[in-house]
Design an enzyme around this catalytic site. Structure first.
Site, PDB file in Angstrom:
ATOM      1  N   GLU A  41      -2.509   0.313   7.866  1.00 29.56           N
ATOM      2  CA  GLU A  41      -1.590  -0.746   7.457  1.00 29.56           C
ATOM      3  C   GLU A  41      -0.334  -0.186   6.799  1.00 29.56           C
ATOM      4  O   GLU A  41       0.776  -0.660   7.046  1.00 29.56           O
ATOM      5  CB  GLU A  41      -2.295  -1.707   6.504  1.00 29.56           C
TER       6      GLU A  41
ATOM      7  N   HIS B  42       2.680  -7.138   4.866  1.00 29.77           N
ATOM      8  CA  HIS B  42       1.300  -6.663   5.007  1.00 29.77           C
ATOM      9  C   HIS B  42       0.778  -6.895   6.429  1.00 29.77           C
ATOM     10  O   HIS B  42       1.395  -7.611   7.222  1.00 29.77           O
ATOM     11  CB  HIS B  42       0.381  -7.394   4.018  1.00 29.77           C
TER      12      HIS B  42
ATOM     13  N   GLU C 227       1.440 -11.698   6.341  1.00 30.99           N
ATOM     14  CA  GLU C 227       0.350 -10.927   6.965  1.00 30.99           C
ATOM     15  C   GLU C 227       0.600 -10.909   8.470  1.00 30.99           C
ATOM     16  O   GLU C 227       0.380 -11.890   9.179  1.00 30.99           O
ATOM     17  CB  GLU C 227      -1.002 -11.569   6.661  1.00 30.99           C
TER      18      GLU C 227
ATOM     19  N   HIS D 288       0.833  -1.207   0.000  1.00 29.24           N
ATOM     20  CA  HIS D 288       0.000   0.000   0.000  1.00 29.24           C
ATOM     21  C   HIS D 288       0.866   1.256   0.000  1.00 29.24           C
ATOM     22  O   HIS D 288       1.953   1.259  -0.538  1.00 29.24           O
ATOM     23  CB  HIS D 288      -0.990  -0.036   1.166  1.00 29.24           C
TER      24      HIS D 288
END
Length: 447
Positions: A23, A78, A144, A9
């Site tokens: 995030e 992430h 993650e 992102h």
């Protein structure tokens, strides 16, 4: 080994949101820490990052860049989100790959090392058809690191030391996967692990008893700081920084958050101020740095994140550099010849009222120049090329001429007889302020 490191992102794309966190911010910090750890500690490693600040880049741009660079591994960082109740860590390789593929073998190693220390529920090793896994030409993994909308995971994410731990887990996995060789530690330095400093000897002895109940040997010794007696708990001394960090990790896993590492010779019991190496890890978090300066000057700019980020990249003690800026600017009140709009936080080039020194376009650039100037003094290595050289006096410095803060005397400041000692004393005051808050909490709990 060429590592393409991709914090997900960024820019207009915040990623997952929850508990006041974005995030994009969490994963960037973890990725920057990964880069710092692996480049500072391992040989023959090159790192290219998809982004090093809050900028946006398409998925296609990221994989194209990694492929063009001919990276050996693609690591995408992430955080997750779902329904607020889901929590834990998981990682992914592409759905078309077998467990015995090279990506699968690397996933086994990274998963094992990350889950050893990340304090998250292990949700397992998984596969998916994510773009960065499908379109990357090299082995790839996407991790993650917790669920940002889960209050328990988010509490961990807010802690800089936890993000450091997660970064270390990733590096440990990479080191195993690619058989990375550590850089030799031949400085002769002794690293002491300090598990707390107290004004009360009773509190220090209670800390020793607690550590012993956890199987960690320690002892109390006294030291004199600015005329005051402090009781410090030492839990080991090591010739290897790596072993000292392992002990530090054990102590933090035992629930003690105020532990840190110092180098031998960085203190004495004779009221001599510690020298402290300019090169080294930043121990104070940005939150602690900003909290301290706001107590002294509520209008001070919040620069601590820059000092942490640039300090970690260049291997400079960002927390002491921050304190040097406090010293130079009179707690960012700018009562001397340098003015606030110069964004010059360390007096670069300032020699008097007729010459207030250098000016920088932004606060970020001003902090970068400060850290680069310290790098010039403390290291003979070439300047890393991730950021442009903005220090106008970098090439005027005799490289490696000052490796500790005290040896800046007569160099950074002239005559500057006690310049370094003043910075160290102020740093200790900052540390004591943080410790006092912890002791106040301990006393409240006891009551």
């Amino acid at each position: 080994m060429k590592l393409y490191l991709d914090p997900g992102h960024g820019g207009s794309d915040p990623g997952a949101l929850g508990n006041g966190l974005k995030e994009k911010d969490i994963v960037l910090d973890i990725a920057l820490k990964i880069r710092t750890i692996i480049t500072n500690n391992y040989e023959n490693v090159e790192v290219k990052m998809s982004r090093t600040s809050d900028t946006n880049k398409s998925l296609e741009q990221r994989t194209n860049e990694a492929n063009s660079w001919d990276a050996d591994y693609y690591l995408s960082i992430h955080c997750n989100a779902f329904n607020g109740s889901a929590r834990g860590y998981e990682d992914f390789i592409h759905s078309s790959l077998s467990d015995s593929s090279l990506s699968g073998k690397y996933q086994d190693l990274l998963h094992e090392e990350i889950t050893k220390i990340n304090q998250l529920t292990d949700r397992g090793q998984k596969k998916a058809n994510f773009h960065v896994l499908r379109e990357s030409a090299m082995p790839a993994i996407l991790t993650e690191n917790g669920f940002i909308d889960n209050v328990n995971d988010a509490t961990l994410m807010k802690d800089s030391s936890w993000r450091q731990k997660v970064a270390q887990g990733h590096v440990n996995g990479l080191a195993r996967a690619f058989n990375l060789q550590r850089k030799p530690d031949d400085t002769g330095t002794v690293y002491k692990v300090i598990a707390g400093s107290f004004k009360s000897k009773v509190n220090a002895e209670e800390r020793v008893s607690y550590l012993q109940s956890k199987g960690i040997e320690s002892f109390v010794y006294s030291m004199n700081v600015s005329g005051e007696t402090w009781y410090r708990v030492q839990a080991g001394a090591f010739s290897s920084r790596e072993n000292a960090e392992k002990r530090l990790e054990e102590i933090k896993n035992a629930g003690i958050g105020d532990a840190f590492i110092i180098t031998d010779g960085a203190e004495s019991n004779e009221n001599v101020k510690p020298g402290y190496s300019i090169v080294g890890q930043t121990f104070l978090s940005p939150e602690q740095m900003n909290q301290y300066i706001k107590q002294m000057n509520p209008n001070a700019p919040e620069l601590a994140n820059y000092y942490l980020t640039f300090g970690e990249y260049y291997g400079i003690r960002g927390d002491i550099a921050f304190v040097q800026a406090i010293h130079e600017t009179d707690f960012f009140r700018f009562t001397g010849v340098v003015k606030p709009n110069q964004n010059n936080y360390c007096g670069l080039g300032a020699t008097g009222s007729n010459n207030p020194g250098a000016s920088f376009k932004t606060p970020r650039e001003g902090v970068l120049a400060h850290i680069q100037h310290l790098f010039a003094y403390a290291s003979t290595k070439p300047l890393p090329n991730e950021y442009p050289l903005v220090d106008p006096r970098f090439n005027l410095v005799k490289r490696g001429a000052a490796t500790s803060w005290i040896t800046l005397n007569g160099k950074w400041a002239v005559p500057g007889t006690n310049y370094g000692q003043s910075i160290v004393a102020l740093y200790e005051t900052t540390i004591r302020s943080t410790i006092q808050k912890l002791e106040d909490i301990i006393e409240e709990i006891k009551a």
